[in-house]
Design an enzyme around this catalytic site. Structure first.
Site, short mmCIF file in Angstrom:
data_model
loop_
_atom_site.label_atom_id
_atom_site.label_comp_id
_atom_site.label_asym_id
_atom_site.label_seq_id
_atom_site.Cartn_x
_atom_site.Cartn_y
_atom_site.Cartn_z
N GLY A 159 51.22 -16.02 59.08
CA GLY A 159 50.98 -17.02 60.10
C GLY A 159 51.19 -16.42 61.47
O GLY A 159 51.79 -15.34 61.61
N TYR A 160 50.72 -17.12 62.46
CA TYR A 160 50.81 -16.65 63.84
C TYR A 160 51.81 -17.50 64.59
O TYR A 160 51.77 -18.73 64.53
CB TYR A 160 49.43 -16.68 64.49
CG TYR A 160 48.55 -15.62 63.90
CD1 TYR A 160 48.50 -14.35 64.46
CD2 TYR A 160 47.86 -15.84 62.72
CE1 TYR A 160 47.74 -13.35 63.88
CE2 TYR A 160 47.10 -14.84 62.14
CZ TYR A 160 47.04 -13.60 62.72
OH TYR A 160 46.32 -12.60 62.13
N ILE A 161 52.71 -16.82 65.30
CA ILE A 161 53.74 -17.54 66.04
C ILE A 161 53.52 -17.47 67.55
O ILE A 161 54.17 -18.20 68.29
CB ILE A 161 55.16 -17.06 65.66
CG1 ILE A 161 55.31 -15.56 65.84
CG2 ILE A 161 55.46 -17.45 64.22
CD1 ILE A 161 56.71 -15.05 65.58
N PHE A 191 51.74 -21.77 64.10
CA PHE A 191 50.75 -22.80 64.45
C PHE A 191 49.49 -22.57 63.62
O PHE A 191 49.23 -21.49 63.14
CB PHE A 191 50.44 -22.79 65.95
CG PHE A 191 49.98 -21.47 66.49
CD1 PHE A 191 48.62 -21.17 66.52
CD2 PHE A 191 50.88 -20.54 67.00
CE1 PHE A 191 48.18 -19.96 67.02
CE2 PHE A 191 50.44 -19.33 67.50
CZ PHE A 191 49.09 -19.04 67.51
N ASN A 249 41.70 -12.77 61.15
CA ASN A 249 42.76 -13.59 60.57
C ASN A 249 43.30 -14.61 61.56
O ASN A 249 43.63 -15.73 61.20
CB ASN A 249 43.88 -12.71 60.02
CG ASN A 249 43.50 -12.08 58.71
OD1 ASN A 249 43.13 -12.75 57.77
ND2 ASN A 249 43.58 -10.76 58.64
#
Length: 155
Positions: free
Chosen positions: A29-31, A82, A144
């Site tokens: 996931g991306y923070i 998110f 991604n």
């Protein structure tokens, strides 16, 4: 700092499966994200996690900083990610001095299969396996970050 240089392709057939040397599950996931950088957390299998910072506008070549982090920290960071947490199985294939990574997505992106090859220089021309389909290097729809954040406003 390492430089990530890679080409990405859609996969046209399952013929790659007979060449797989190893496989691992990935959740990522991306923070944080801006137009030219991102911070990603990734859990590999059950016992390994990495924090990755990528900087650069090119989808073929970017600066990349990666650090091992405790899995417990990665789990917490994934809770703060998110967009969608990406789920995939990565299959590694070694051929002609290159490592091909075939990602079979599950979860929200079930059915998507892409292959990437990392290179030392942008002008390298690795032999392309017959099981590859259309090249999508530079097509943001297959990054991604975009897969994880489709429908999410990113700065």
């Amino acid at each position: 700092m390492a430089k990530e240089i890679e080409r990405k392709f859609l996969v046209a057939s399952d013929d790659w499966r007979q060449e797989v040397e190893d496989s691992s599950t990935i959740r990522q996931g991306y923070i944080a994200s801006m137009s030219d950088r991102s911070v990603r957390v990734r859990i590999l299998g059950q016992d390994r996690a990495r924090l990755t910072i990528k900087i650069g506008r090119s989808l073929m070549s970017r600066d990349e900083f990666e650090y091992d982090i405790p899995v417990r920290d990665a789990e917490e960071l994934l809770q703060a990610a998110f967009g969608t947490v990406i789920e995939k199985t990565r299959h590694c294939i070694r051929r002609d001095g290159y490592v091909w990574e075939v990602d079979v997505f599950s979860g929200a992106h079930q059915g998507l299969v892409v292959a990437e090859v990392e290179m030392q220089a942008e002008d390298e021309q690795p032999a392309l396996p017959a099981w590859l389909g259309q090249e999508v290097t530079g097509d943001e729809r297959y990054s991604n970050l975009v897969l994880a954040t489709s429908g999410v406003e990113v700065a």
